[in-house]
Design an enzyme around this catalytic site. Structure first.
Site, PDB file in Angstrom:
ATOM      1  N   GLY A 218     -10.912  14.275   2.338  1.00  0.00           N
ATOM      2  CA  GLY A 218     -10.160  13.026   2.421  1.00  0.00           C
ATOM      3  C   GLY A 218      -8.906  13.247   3.232  1.00  0.00           C
ATOM      4  O   GLY A 218      -8.017  13.998   2.821  1.00  0.00           O
TER       5      GLY A 218
ATOM      6  N   GLY B  17      -6.466  10.991   4.232  1.00  0.00           N
ATOM      7  CA  GLY B  17      -5.554   9.837   4.223  1.00  0.00           C
ATOM      8  C   GLY B  17      -4.141  10.381   4.125  1.00  0.00           C
ATOM      9  O   GLY B  17      -3.848  11.483   4.601  1.00  0.00           O
TER      10      GLY B  17
ATOM     11  N   GLU C 139       1.044  -9.920   1.369  1.00  0.00           N
ATOM     12  CA  GLU C 139       1.036  -9.682   2.813  1.00  0.00           C
ATOM     13  C   GLU C 139      -0.130 -10.417   3.478  1.00  0.00           C
ATOM     14  O   GLU C 139       0.037 -11.045   4.524  1.00  0.00           O
ATOM     15  CB  GLU C 139       0.970  -8.173   3.086  1.00  0.00           C
TER      16      GLU C 139
ATOM     17  N   ASP D  22      -4.139   8.641  -4.449  1.00  0.00           N
ATOM     18  CA  ASP D  22      -4.638   7.549  -5.295  1.00  0.00           C
ATOM     19  C   ASP D  22      -5.685   7.993  -6.306  1.00  0.00           C
ATOM     20  O   ASP D  22      -5.820   7.397  -7.373  1.00  0.00           O
ATOM     21  CB  ASP D  22      -5.278   6.465  -4.413  1.00  0.00           C
TER      22      ASP D  22
ATOM     23  N   ALA E  64       1.677   5.111  -0.844  1.00  0.00           N
ATOM     24  CA  ALA E  64       1.736   6.162   0.172  1.00  0.00           C
ATOM     25  C   ALA E  64       2.658   7.320  -0.223  1.00  0.00           C
ATOM     26  O   ALA E  64       2.312   8.486  -0.024  1.00  0.00           O
ATOM     27  CB  ALA E  64       2.185   5.553   1.499  1.00  0.00           C
ATOM     28  N   GLN E  65       3.828   7.034  -0.776  1.00  0.00           N
ATOM     29  CA  GLN E  65       4.786   8.115  -1.061  1.00  0.00           C
ATOM     30  C   GLN E  65       4.268   9.135  -2.084  1.00  0.00           C
ATOM     31  O   GLN E  65       4.342  10.340  -1.824  1.00  0.00           O
ATOM     32  CB  GLN E  65       6.132   7.526  -1.507  1.00  0.00           C
TER      33      GLN E  65
HETATM   34  C1  LIG Z   1      -4.517  -2.989   2.344  1.00  0.00           C
HETATM   35  C2  LIG Z   1      -3.607  -1.945   1.784  1.00  0.00           C
HETATM   36  C3  LIG Z   1      -2.248  -2.032   1.980  1.00  0.00           C
HETATM   37  C4  LIG Z   1      -1.396  -1.069   1.457  1.00  0.00           C
HETATM   38  N1  LIG Z   1      -0.040  -1.176   1.670  1.00  0.00           N
HETATM   39  C5  LIG Z   1       0.770  -0.207   1.223  1.00  0.00           C
HETATM   40  C6  LIG Z   1       2.166  -0.246   1.496  1.00  0.00           C
HETATM   41  O1  LIG Z   1       2.657  -1.178   2.141  1.00  0.00           O
HETATM   42  N2  LIG Z   1       2.938   0.769   1.030  1.00  0.00           N
HETATM   43  C7  LIG Z   1       2.419   1.819   0.314  1.00  0.00           C
HETATM   44  O2  LIG Z   1       3.166   2.724  -0.067  1.00  0.00           O
HETATM   45  N3  LIG Z   1       1.114   1.872   0.042  1.00  0.00           N
HETATM   46  C8  LIG Z   1       0.280   0.897   0.476  1.00  0.00           C
HETATM   47  N4  LIG Z   1      -1.049   0.962   0.200  1.00  0.00           N
HETATM   48  C9  LIG Z   1      -1.550   2.073  -0.609  1.00  0.00           C
HETATM   49  C10 LIG Z   1      -1.655   3.328   0.226  1.00  0.00           C
HETATM   50  O3  LIG Z   1      -2.305   3.042   1.429  1.00  0.00           O
HETATM   51  C11 LIG Z   1      -2.409   4.351  -0.582  1.00  0.00           C
HETATM   52  O4  LIG Z   1      -1.696   4.607  -1.768  1.00  0.00           O
HETATM   53  C12 LIG Z   1      -2.582   5.638   0.189  1.00  0.00           C
HETATM   54  O5  LIG Z   1      -3.361   5.416   1.336  1.00  0.00           O
HETATM   55  C13 LIG Z   1      -3.240   6.690  -0.693  1.00  0.00           C
HETATM   56  O6  LIG Z   1      -3.430   7.838   0.044  1.00  0.00           O
HETATM   57  P1  LIG Z   1      -4.665   8.787  -0.273  1.00  0.00           P
HETATM   58  O7  LIG Z   1      -4.545   9.924   0.662  1.00  0.00           O
HETATM   59  O8  LIG Z   1      -4.743   9.030  -1.715  1.00  0.00           O
HETATM   60  O9  LIG Z   1      -5.937   7.915   0.071  1.00  0.00           O
HETATM   61  P2  LIG Z   1      -6.367   7.239   1.460  1.00  0.00           P
HETATM   62  O10 LIG Z   1      -5.207   7.060   2.361  1.00  0.00           O
HETATM   63  O11 LIG Z   1      -7.153   6.050   1.076  1.00  0.00           O
HETATM   64  O12 LIG Z   1      -7.339   8.324   2.110  1.00  0.00           O
HETATM   65  C14 LIG Z   1      -8.553   8.640   1.519  1.00  0.00           C
HETATM   66  C15 LIG Z   1      -9.418   9.318   2.572  1.00  0.00           C
HETATM   67  O13 LIG Z   1     -10.585   9.815   1.940  1.00  0.00           O
HETATM   68  C16 LIG Z   1     -11.725   9.503   2.710  1.00  0.00           C
HETATM   69  N5  LIG Z   1     -12.842   9.411   1.769  1.00  0.00           N
HETATM   70  C17 LIG Z   1     -13.037   8.512   0.791  1.00  0.00           C
HETATM   71  N6  LIG Z   1     -14.158   8.786   0.123  1.00  0.00           N
HETATM   72  C18 LIG Z   1     -14.678   9.899   0.678  1.00  0.00           C
HETATM   73  C19 LIG Z   1     -15.843  10.678   0.428  1.00  0.00           C
HETATM   74  N7  LIG Z   1     -16.676  10.408  -0.590  1.00  0.00           N
HETATM   75  N8  LIG Z   1     -16.086  11.734   1.216  1.00  0.00           N
HETATM   76  C20 LIG Z   1     -15.255  12.059   2.242  1.00  0.00           C
HETATM   77  N9  LIG Z   1     -14.137  11.353   2.513  1.00  0.00           N
HETATM   78  C21 LIG Z   1     -13.852  10.295   1.739  1.00  0.00           C
HETATM   79  C22 LIG Z   1     -11.378   8.191   3.386  1.00  0.00           C
HETATM   80  O14 LIG Z   1     -12.136   8.019   4.563  1.00  0.00           O
HETATM   81  C23 LIG Z   1      -9.888   8.378   3.663  1.00  0.00           C
HETATM   82  O15 LIG Z   1      -9.667   8.967   4.922  1.00  0.00           O
HETATM   83  C24 LIG Z   1      -1.922   0.003   0.708  1.00  0.00           C
HETATM   84  C25 LIG Z   1      -3.292   0.094   0.498  1.00  0.00           C
HETATM   85  C26 LIG Z   1      -4.142  -0.864   1.049  1.00  0.00           C
HETATM   86  C27 LIG Z   1      -5.628  -0.752   0.833  1.00  0.00           C
END
Ligand SMILES: Cc1cc2nc3c(=O)[nH]c(=O)nc-3n(C[C@H](O)[C@H](O)[C@H](O)COP(=O)(O)OP(=O)(O)OC[C@H]3O[C@@H](n4cnc5c(N)ncnc54)[C@H](O)[C@@H]3O)c2cc1C
Length: 432
Positions: A30, A32, A187, A317, A333-334
């Site tokens: 992942g 993200g 938004e 997340d 995000a933070q």
């Molecule tokens: C529409 C939207 C708006 C948002 N706005 C805000 C904001 O304004 N401010 C804020 O702080 N937060 C915001 N968030 C929340 C924020 O984007 C998330 O909290 C953040 O992206 C979490 O980071 P992460 O690395 O945990 O997951 P993600 O950023 O979601 O990354 C997960 C990664 O895992 C990969 N993945 C998923 N499943 C699999 C699998 N089975 N195998 C391999 N890869 C996989 C995905 O492709 C992705 O690249 C928003 C979220 C959304 C959906």
């Protein structure tokens, strides 16, 4: 026999270990916010880094709603993972979808059957939408968790306009219902209202100001619950000024074809339902055999290691990490950025024979935008902003966090164009 994926994926060997020399292998699944923060720490560390993601790019989720409402191009919010790893000599990328984790034998399995061994594993696979078991919600509404989904929503919005232009406005075809009054819902509703009430009239001159309706449904008594009440009220006023009907204390009972039914008995005919009401973990999490807690999130200890697993960390997340008071951290995000970095540093500490340290989250504040020159921000230290100052802060912060100079320049250019031209962005219907 275990199949191992080799470095450039051109072949698969039937057994053996393809680790480069004596470097321990750290696999990040992942890429993200959390995964990228871990990659940043590990890229030049004395490890073999393997990054696995189902996409070959990382997505900047906070701006997906702008792709969905034709404010930005899809490519503006995505960045290729091979470019992220370009200069790292001991890192490689595998495009694949996680299907299993074998903690005992220390490998992960991908959906297509490939196996990747690890010495340490970081899971950061993000979140998906929760529909709370509401009948029809999953089948008949749209979410924007991925780039594909955001482009799909954009297609649907413009298809509704094209349909109305040819067949007339009936059966609520131009009523857009957004469910969930958190930041994403606010938004989305604000952006659709600005797009519909301002930008599209020049193209769809046969439509009148009252033909398009945007309805935002929130089951609690106010929008943006995570923010101070004054900012919630400001957001409600700004949305109403943009023509959004805000329904508070309303719960969705079912989503039917072209109709959303609320528990109060109210029914809304509509052309599109956008779901921004709840967060769940990706379905694969329940199959990984790892302990899960509230919301299905993976349970982690204070150093972010998965409970009961010495070599697996969960971040962002998908993880149920907590603050000092034991309250779950928000799925934002933070926490993801800070958690990803912390997990990577703990792995380096373990490899150096040191103890791990507990994760301490530093709350830097929250922000949400409503539309042109309207946003809210609640910063660390209790500073609250709204209106143009919050909007400018929001714009600058989002550009700063985007990856890649091309994307930053493109987003700045698109926003400037959008601002000056009152929203004439990439209004194209793809596919079909
Ligand atoms: C529409 C939207 C708006 C948002 N706005 C805000 C904001 O304004 N401010 C804020 O702080 N937060 C915001 N968030 C929340 C924020 O984007 C998330 O909290 C953040 O992206 C979490 O980071 P992460 O690395 O945990 O997951 P993600 O950023 O979601 O990354 C997960 C990664 O895992 C990969 N993945 C998923 N499943 C699999 C699998 N089975 N195998 C391999 N890869 C996989 C995905 O492709 C992705 O690249 C928003 C979220 C959304 C959906």
């Amino acid at each position: 026999m275990v199949k191992t994926v080799d470095q450039d994926q051109s072949t698969q060997s039937q057994s053996g270990d393809l680790r480069q020399g004596s470097r321990p292998r750290v696999v990040v699944v992942g890429a993200g916010f959390a995964g990228l923060a871990a990659i940043e720490v590990l890229r030049d560390a004395p490890v073999e880094l393997v990054v696995v993601d189902r996409h070959n790019f990382t997505t900047f989720q906070p701006l997906l709603y702008q792709v969905a409402t034709a404010g930005l191009n899809a490519g503006d919010v995505a960045y290729p993972l091979r470019t992220v790893l370009r200069r790292a000599r001991h890192a490689h990328f595998i495009q694949g979808t996680l299907a299993e984790v074998d903690a005992k034998r220390r490998f992960i399995g991908l959906e297509d059957g490939r196996i990747v061994d690890y010495d340490y594993l970081i899971l950061g696979i993000g979140a998906s939408a929760s529909f709370f078991g509401i009948p029809g919600a999953e089948e008949r509404s749209h979410t924007i968790y991925t780039l594909d989904a955001a482009v799909d929503v954009r297609n649907h919005i413009f298809q509704r306009f094209e349909y109305a232009a040819s067949h007339g406005v009936h059966d609520g075809v131009l009523t857009f219902v957004v469910v969930g009054g958190g930041a994403t819902g606010v938004e989305l509703a604000g952006a659709i209202a600005e797009l519909a009430h301002r930008a599209l009239y020049t193209d769809f001159t046969m439509l009148g100001p009252d033909d398009v309706k945007v309805v935002l449904i929130e089951q609690r008594g106010r929008l943006l619950e995570a923010f101070h009440e004054d900012l919630s009220e400001y957001a409600r006023r700004e949305l109403r000024a943009r023509g959004v009907t805000v329904l508070l204390n309303e719960t969705v009972e079912s989503v039917e074809e072209g109709l959303i039914v609320l528990k109060s008995g109210r029914e809304i005919r509509n052309g599109l339902v956008l779901w921004a009401a709840g967060i769940a973990v990706p379905p694969v999490v329940s199959k990984l055999g790892l302990p899960t807690g509230r919301g299905g999130r993976i349970m982690v200890g204070s150093d972010l290691r998965v409970v009961g697993s010495d070599r697996i960390f969960a971040v962002g997340d998908v993880a149920l990490s907590t603050n000092r008071d034991g309250a779950p951290l928000p799925q934002l995000a933070q926490p993801a950025l800070q958690g990803g970095e912390h997990a990577a540093r703990q792995i380096l500490a373990l490899l150096a024979g040191s103890e791990t340290e507990p994760f301490r989250y530093r709350d830097k504040g929250i922000m949400a935008t409503i539309g042109r020159r309207a946003a809210v921000a609640e910063l660390a230290g209790g500073v609250r902003l709204h209106g143009t100052p919050a909007w400018v802060s929001w714009l600058l912060l989002h550009v700063a966090f985007l990856l890649g100079s091309r994307n930053k320049a493109s987003v700045l250019m698109n926003w400037s164009w959008h601002y000056l031209s009152w929203g004439k962005g990439p209004r194209v219907i793809l596919g079909g």
